[in-house]
Structure formats: structure tokens, C-alpha cells
Scaffold this motif. Structure first.
Motif, PDB file in Angstrom:
ATOM      1  N   GLU A   1      -7.305   2.098  -5.897  1.00 27.30           N
ATOM      2  CA  GLU A   1      -7.417   0.648  -5.664  1.00 27.30           C
ATOM      3  C   GLU A   1      -6.356   0.169  -4.678  1.00 27.30           C
ATOM      4  OE1 GLU A   1      -9.492  -0.763  -9.848  1.00 27.30           O
ATOM      5  OE2 GLU A   1      -7.475  -1.471  -9.357  1.00 27.30           O
ATOM      6  N   VAL A   2      -6.802  -0.696  -3.771  1.00 27.94           N
ATOM      7  CA  VAL A   2      -5.966  -1.142  -2.661  1.00 27.94           C
ATOM      8  C   VAL A   2      -6.144  -2.649  -2.461  1.00 27.94           C
ATOM      9  CG1 VAL A   2      -5.620  -0.899  -0.160  1.00 27.94           C
ATOM     10  CG2 VAL A   2      -6.097   1.113  -1.531  1.00 27.94           C
ATOM     11  N   ILE A   3      -5.114  -3.288  -1.917  1.00 26.88           N
ATOM     12  CA  ILE A   3      -5.164  -4.720  -1.631  1.00 26.88           C
ATOM     13  C   ILE A   3      -5.674  -4.927  -0.208  1.00 26.88           C
ATOM     14  CG2 ILE A   3      -3.827  -6.860  -1.511  1.00 26.88           C
ATOM     15  CD1 ILE A   3      -1.695  -5.377  -3.271  1.00 26.88           C
ATOM     16  N   TYR A   4      -6.735  -5.701  -0.089  1.00 26.38           N
ATOM     17  CA  TYR A   4      -7.306  -6.019   1.224  1.00 26.38           C
ATOM     18  C   TYR A   4      -7.179  -7.518   1.493  1.00 26.38           C
ATOM     19  CZ  TYR A   4      -9.662  -1.498   1.884  1.00 26.38           C
ATOM     20  OH  TYR A   4      -9.936  -0.165   2.081  1.00 26.38           O
ATOM     21  N   TYR A   5      -6.910  -7.846   2.750  1.00 29.36           N
ATOM     22  CA  TYR A   5      -7.067  -9.223   3.207  1.00 29.36           C
ATOM     23  C   TYR A   5      -8.164  -9.182   4.260  1.00 29.36           C
ATOM     24  CZ  TYR A   5      -6.237 -13.930   4.837  1.00 29.36           C
ATOM     25  OH  TYR A   5      -6.407 -15.254   5.163  1.00 29.36           O
ATOM     26  N   GLY A   6      -9.339  -9.703   3.919  1.00 27.03           N
ATOM     27  CA  GLY A   6     -10.505  -9.534   4.785  1.00 27.03           C
ATOM     28  C   GLY A   6     -10.881  -8.060   4.817  1.00 27.03           C
ATOM     29  N   LYS A   7     -10.988  -7.507   6.002  1.00 35.56           N
ATOM     30  CA  LYS A   7     -11.328  -6.087   6.139  1.00 35.56           C
ATOM     31  C   LYS A   7     -10.093  -5.212   6.349  1.00 35.56           C
ATOM     32  CE  LYS A   7     -15.939  -6.950   8.060  1.00 35.56           C
ATOM     33  NZ  LYS A   7     -16.841  -6.733   9.228  1.00 35.56           N
TER      34      LYS A   7
ATOM     35  N   GLY B   1      -5.123 -15.057  -1.256  1.00 33.09           N
ATOM     36  CA  GLY B   1      -6.420 -14.812  -0.626  1.00 33.09           C
ATOM     37  C   GLY B   1      -6.830 -13.356  -0.489  1.00 33.09           C
ATOM     38  N   VAL B   2      -6.244 -12.469  -1.285  1.00 32.96           N
ATOM     39  CA  VAL B   2      -6.563 -11.041  -1.154  1.00 32.96           C
ATOM     40  C   VAL B   2      -7.654 -10.621  -2.137  1.00 32.96           C
ATOM     41  CG1 VAL B   2      -4.224 -10.513  -0.401  1.00 32.96           C
ATOM     42  CG2 VAL B   2      -4.804 -10.281  -2.831  1.00 32.96           C
ATOM     43  N   GLU B   3      -8.174  -9.396  -1.899  1.00 32.12           N
ATOM     44  CA  GLU B   3      -9.123  -8.764  -2.808  1.00 32.12           C
ATOM     45  C   GLU B   3      -8.599  -7.380  -3.174  1.00 32.12           C
ATOM     46  OE1 GLU B   3     -13.565  -9.574  -2.105  1.00 32.12           O
ATOM     47  OE2 GLU B   3     -12.689  -9.582  -0.093  1.00 32.12           O
ATOM     48  N   ILE B   4      -8.918  -6.945  -4.373  1.00 32.06           N
ATOM     49  CA  ILE B   4      -8.534  -5.612  -4.826  1.00 32.06           C
ATOM     50  C   ILE B   4      -9.801  -4.755  -4.842  1.00 32.06           C
ATOM     51  CG2 ILE B   4      -7.278  -4.292  -6.565  1.00 32.06           C
ATOM     52  CD1 ILE B   4      -5.785  -6.805  -5.454  1.00 32.06           C
ATOM     53  N   LYS B   5      -9.823  -3.733  -3.983  1.00 33.41           N
ATOM     54  CA  LYS B   5     -11.012  -2.891  -3.862  1.00 33.41           C
ATOM     55  C   LYS B   5     -10.611  -1.431  -3.741  1.00 33.41           C
ATOM     56  CE  LYS B   5     -12.457  -5.039  -0.123  1.00 33.41           C
ATOM     57  NZ  LYS B   5     -13.292  -5.494   1.023  1.00 33.41           N
ATOM     58  N   LYS B   6     -11.574  -0.567  -3.959  1.00 29.40           N
ATOM     59  CA  LYS B   6     -11.348   0.875  -3.770  1.00 29.40           C
ATOM     60  C   LYS B   6     -11.138   1.146  -2.287  1.00 29.40           C
ATOM     61  CE  LYS B   6     -11.956   2.831  -7.929  1.00 29.40           C
ATOM     62  NZ  LYS B   6     -11.019   3.791  -8.547  1.00 29.40           N
ATOM     63  N   TYR B   7     -10.224   2.037  -2.004  1.00 28.25           N
ATOM     64  CA  TYR B   7      -9.923   2.377  -0.607  1.00 28.25           C
ATOM     65  C   TYR B   7     -11.105   3.089   0.038  1.00 28.25           C
ATOM     66  CZ  TYR B   7      -7.716   4.639   3.401  1.00 28.25           C
ATOM     67  OH  TYR B   7      -7.414   5.092   4.667  1.00 28.25           O
ATOM     68  N   LYS B   8     -11.511   2.592   1.203  1.00 31.64           N
ATOM     69  CA  LYS B   8     -12.576   3.231   1.964  1.00 31.64           C
ATOM     70  C   LYS B   8     -11.949   3.995   3.116  1.00 31.64           C
ATOM     71  CE  LYS B   8     -16.113  -0.236   0.929  1.00 31.64           C
ATOM     72  NZ  LYS B   8     -17.028  -1.262   1.512  1.00 31.64           N
ATOM     73  N   LYS B   9     -12.231   5.289   3.175  1.00 24.85           N
ATOM     74  CA  LYS B   9     -11.687   6.101   4.249  1.00 24.85           C
ATOM     75  C   LYS B   9     -12.263   5.643   5.572  1.00 24.85           C
ATOM     76  CE  LYS B   9     -11.395  10.019   1.112  1.00 24.85           C
ATOM     77  NZ  LYS B   9     -11.851  11.379   0.801  1.00 24.85           N
ATOM     78  N   GLU B  10     -11.378   5.487   6.526  1.00 21.61           N
ATOM     79  CA  GLU B  10     -11.803   4.993   7.848  1.00 21.61           C
ATOM     80  C   GLU B  10     -12.709   6.014   8.526  1.00 21.61           C
ATOM     81  OE1 GLU B  10     -11.128   2.023   8.974  1.00 21.61           O
ATOM     82  OE2 GLU B  10      -9.916   1.494   7.255  1.00 21.61           O
TER      83      GLU B  10
ATOM     84  N   ARG C   1       0.563   1.812  -3.572  1.00 22.85           N
ATOM     85  CA  ARG C   1      -0.502   2.598  -2.922  1.00 22.85           C
ATOM     86  C   ARG C   1      -0.937   1.923  -1.623  1.00 22.85           C
ATOM     87  NH1 ARG C   1      -3.843   2.231  -6.722  1.00 22.85           N
ATOM     88  NH2 ARG C   1      -3.233   4.140  -7.837  1.00 22.85           N
ATOM     89  N   THR C   2      -1.097   0.615  -1.676  1.00 24.22           N
ATOM     90  CA  THR C   2      -1.512  -0.147  -0.494  1.00 24.22           C
ATOM     91  C   THR C   2      -0.462  -0.061   0.607  1.00 24.22           C
ATOM     92  OG1 THR C   2      -2.669  -1.686  -1.964  1.00 24.22           O
ATOM     93  CG2 THR C   2      -2.318  -2.404   0.301  1.00 24.22           C
ATOM     94  N   TYR C   3       0.796  -0.204   0.208  1.00 17.03           N
ATOM     95  CA  TYR C   3       1.889  -0.134   1.178  1.00 17.03           C
ATOM     96  C   TYR C   3       1.890   1.232   1.872  1.00 17.03           C
ATOM     97  CZ  TYR C   3       6.626  -0.487   3.081  1.00 17.03           C
ATOM     98  OH  TYR C   3       7.711  -0.505   3.923  1.00 17.03           O
ATOM     99  N   ALA C   4       1.690   2.285   1.099  1.00 17.28           N
ATOM    100  CA  ALA C   4       1.682   3.645   1.658  1.00 17.28           C
ATOM    101  C   ALA C   4       0.546   3.824   2.658  1.00 17.28           C
ATOM    102  CB  ALA C   4       1.569   4.667   0.528  1.00 17.28           C
ATOM    103  N   LEU C   5      -0.641   3.373   2.311  1.00 21.45           N
ATOM    104  CA  LEU C   5      -1.795   3.517   3.199  1.00 21.45           C
ATOM    105  C   LEU C   5      -1.649   2.650   4.448  1.00 21.45           C
ATOM    106  CD1 LEU C   5      -4.631   3.640   0.528  1.00 21.45           C
ATOM    107  CD2 LEU C   5      -3.944   5.501   2.035  1.00 21.45           C
ATOM    108  N   HIS C   6      -1.064   1.480   4.284  1.00 21.36           N
ATOM    109  CA  HIS C   6      -0.814   0.608   5.441  1.00 21.36           C
ATOM    110  C   HIS C   6       0.106   1.314   6.443  1.00 21.36           C
ATOM    111  CE1 HIS C   6       0.026  -3.120   7.661  1.00 21.36           C
ATOM    112  NE2 HIS C   6       1.282  -2.682   7.699  1.00 21.36           N
TER     113      HIS C   6
ATOM    114  N   LYS D   1     -17.059  13.196  12.320  1.00 20.28           N
ATOM    115  CA  LYS D   1     -16.917  12.972  10.882  1.00 20.28           C
ATOM    116  C   LYS D   1     -15.851  13.888  10.305  1.00 20.28           C
ATOM    117  CE  LYS D   1     -21.553  11.238   9.847  1.00 20.28           C
ATOM    118  NZ  LYS D   1     -22.838  11.516   9.175  1.00 20.28           N
ATOM    119  N   GLU D   2     -15.846  15.157  10.789  1.00 21.11           N
ATOM    120  CA  GLU D   2     -14.859  16.106  10.300  1.00 21.11           C
ATOM    121  C   GLU D   2     -13.446  15.675  10.686  1.00 21.11           C
ATOM    122  OE1 GLU D   2     -17.683  20.110  10.359  1.00 21.11           O
ATOM    123  OE2 GLU D   2     -16.168  19.810  11.899  1.00 21.11           O
ATOM    124  N   VAL D   3     -13.295  15.126  11.896  1.00 17.93           N
ATOM    125  CA  VAL D   3     -11.991  14.620  12.340  1.00 17.93           C
ATOM    126  C   VAL D   3     -11.541  13.479  11.454  1.00 17.93           C
ATOM    127  CG1 VAL D   3     -10.789  13.389  14.193  1.00 17.93           C
ATOM    128  CG2 VAL D   3     -12.210  15.371  14.734  1.00 17.93           C
ATOM    129  N   LYS D   4     -12.477  12.564  11.152  1.00 19.36           N
ATOM    130  CA  LYS D   4     -12.145  11.417  10.307  1.00 19.36           C
ATOM    131  C   LYS D   4     -11.757  11.879   8.904  1.00 19.36           C
ATOM    132  CE  LYS D   4     -14.687   7.786  12.692  1.00 19.36           C
ATOM    133  NZ  LYS D   4     -15.761   6.812  12.636  1.00 19.36           N
TER     134      LYS D   4
END
Length: 340
Positions: free
Chosen positions: A163-169, A331-340, A100-105, A45-48
Motif C-alpha cells: 500500500e502506497v500514498i498517491y496524490y492523483g496519479k 487530498g491523498v488516496e491509499i492504493k496498492k502500488y502499481k509497477k510503472e 514504503r511510499t517514501y522509499a518508492l518515491h 515489458k521485461e525492462v520495466k
């Protein structure tokens, strides 16, 4: 009699005492294993957590140094550099989410560094997303510009924070451009890869864009020289130009995919690059009397994903930023970014 008591003692050790010791030892080992497993999970968890702590590394192409910025501060600098501050607030919000989405991608895809800049997953140049610091913005514009637009840009980023753009997961790769010219382009017609959310869609309300339509004019000798420099083997003259340069194929959005140059099929992107055109949606017009070549273009940029001028127009028409994003990214969704 003594032997009997020894025998009884051995039986007691085997049947009662030894099992008790084994059980306690087993419990101890089991507990120890649980503690170790718990520690391992805790370490995982600490690594993540360390993978994303709210900050990103960016390679500054101007100073050639790597800087660490908070994601939201980075997005503010990108929005200010990529989109005019006078644009509608909903367009700025759409740009903030896309940036923001582009950066995280990119951060997730090139965690160890991008092949073109191994020091960091992102850079400040147009190769990734343009970025300007507050100091650079003041130098590029003025303090008056900062006083007028910076608070608005901050509002757009802060109101969409996380907030981030998701396609599926999956986190999307939300490409964007200045002006589509009325219809965006399917990504497969530009970058030779397919994506279910980067499809051609209508893009109304762009007529106010300064580069909605443009004309580049060349003397015929200059036009031919540029072609021959790129394609040395071609035999094109002033006399046979109309027959030697012909359209082969347009995409669904009207952009040129293929052109025939003296029997050689080349891409519209190559022609755009040769003549430094605004887009691949162009038309070549040769006037033999004046010996001039006009190339009329519609739109500005690669045409894939969100049109910034289209987003501005949609904002002015009352559309919210999520509506804008869902229009341009199928077909996208706008959701809060979930840390992997």
C-alpha cells in the motif's frame, strides 16, 4: 504461333504469378515486422519488470556498502527504527505505508543514485529514513524488546503490504516528524517548495510526547558567543540583547520563520540549528538578573507531514491508519502500488 504463346506467358506472369509472389512476400514481411514489434514490446515489458522486482538498493551509512533488500523487509527495519514499538498498531501501520511510499518515491526519483549517496537511491541514515536490521535492533534494544515488539511491527507492515500514498496519479513524498506541538507546518514555510498534500493541519492528542515542550538554558555569554560565531558582524551585548534579537514573522502554525538579529533578518531554522533546538516553534526569554537565557520550544522535528505522536494519539482514539494518513496528507488516496 510461338511468339503468341511467349506473349501469353509473359501476360500470365505479370497478371497472376508476380502479384501472388508479392502478396506472399508482403505477408511474410508484415508477419516478420509483427514478430519484431512483438519482440520489442516483450523486451520493453521485461525492462520495466527489471526496474522494480520487489527489491531496493540501500546505501548502509555504517558499513558504507550497498545492500539489496526486499521492500517489505526494508520497511520493517524503518518502522522499527523510526517509531517506538509500543505505539498503537494503527500508528505503526500508518508509519509503514508512509515509509514504503517514501522509499518508492526516492527510488523512482533517484533510480541511478541520490546525489548525496550515488551508490543507491536510499540510505540508512537520517538523511533518508533511519533503518535498523534485526541484529542492530537487538543491539540497540534487547532480545526482550524484540520478543515484545517485533511481531507487532511485522504485523503492521504485512497488513499494509504494497500500500502506497498517491496524490492523483503520482506517488507522494510523505514527510513525517516526531511531534508537531499541536499543528503541523506547511512545507513551503520549511523547505521553500510547495506541495498540495503537505499543508498545515491540526495535530491533537500529542500531550504525552516527551518533547511536546522543552526548555534549553544558556548563560548569556554562551548565548551571545554562539550568535556572534554564526553572525560575526553583529553588535549585541548583555545590555542591548532584548532590543537586538526580535521576532519578525511566525508561520500559520506558530513556528518562527524570521528573526531580526541586530538588523539582520535570519530564518528560524538557522536559530534552531545554532542552539540545537527541538523545533522552530520557540520563544527566547532573557533574565538580566540571573544573566541566563531560556529558549522554550514546542514540538520536535521539522513539523511537516505526519506527526508520529499525533498518529499514536489518533490510533488510541479509534482512528484507522488510512484515516490517520488522510488527515495528515491532504487530498491523498491509499492504493496498492502499481509497477510503472
Amino acid at each position: 504461333m510461338k511468339k503468341i504463346w511467349i506473349y501469353v506467358g509473359v501476360i500470365l506472369i505479370i497478371t497472376i504469378i508476380l502479384p501472388t509472389i508479392l502478396v506472399k512476400t508482403s505477408k511474410f514481411i508484415s508477419l516478420e515486422n509483427k514478430i519484431k514489434i512483438k519482440d520489442i514490446k516483450k523486451e520493453e515489458k521485461e525492462v520495466k519488470k527489471e526496474e522494480f522486482d520487489g527489491y531496493i538498493k540501500v546505501y548502509d551509512t555504517r558499513t558504507q556498502e550497498v545492500v539489496k533488500l526486499s521492500l517489505e523487509d526494508y520497511v520493517k527495519g524503518v518502522v522499527a527504527a523510526e517509531m517506538p514499538g509500543e505505539f498503537h498498531i494503527e500508528a505503526l501501520k500508518a508509519q509503514a505505508v508512509a515509509s514504503r511510499t517514501y522509499a518508492l518515491h526516492k527510488m523512482n526519483k533517484f533510480n541511478e543514485g541520490h546525489p548525496d549517496h550515488p551508490q543507491a537511491p536510499l540510505c540508512t541514515g537520517v538523511h533518508c529514513q533511519a533503518f535498523l536490521s534485526i541484529k542492530e535492533l537487538e543491539e540497540a534494544h534487547s532480545k526482550k524488546w524484540m520478543n515484545k515488539y517485533w511481531a507487532k511491527i511485522e504485523e503492521a507492515v504485512e497488513d499494509t503490504a504494497g500500500e502506497v500514498i498517491y496524490y492523483g496519479k503520482e506517488i507522494a513524498e510523505p514527510l513525517y516528524h516526531s511531534t508537531s506541538g499541536g499543528m503541523t507546518e506547511d512545507v513551503r514555510d520549511v523547505f521553500s517548495n510547495d506541495s498540495p498534500y503537505l499543508k498545515s493541519v491540526s495535530s491533537p492528542y500529542e500531550e504525552g510526547a516527551p518533547k511536546f515542550k522543552d526548555i534549553s538554558t544558556f548563560k548569556v555569554d554562551e548565548f551571545l558567543s554562539k550568535l556572534k560565531k554564526k553572525y560575526p558582524g553583529v553588535n549585541i551585548t548583555k545590555e542591548n540583547l532584548p532590543e537586538k534579537v526580535k521576532l519578525v514573522e511566525r508561520s500559520e502554525s506558530g513556528r518562527i520563520k524570521k528573526v531580526m538579529v541586530d538588523g539582520q533578518v535570519v530564518s528560524g531554522s538557522e536559530i534552531r540549528e545554532i542552539f540545537n533546538l527541538n523545533s522552530t516553534n520557540f520563544k527566547i526569554i532573557y533574565n538580566p538578573k540571573t544573566e541566563m537565557v531560556d529558549i522554550e520550544t514546542i514540538g520536535y522535528g521539522h513539523g511537516v507531514g505526519m506527526s508520529q505522536w499525533g498518529a499514536n494519539g489518533m490510533g488510541k482514539k479509534g482512528k484507522k491508519y488510512k484515516d490517520i494518513l488522510k488527515h495528515y496528507y491532504t487530498g491523498v488516496e491509499i492504493k496498492k502500488y502499481k509497477k510503472e
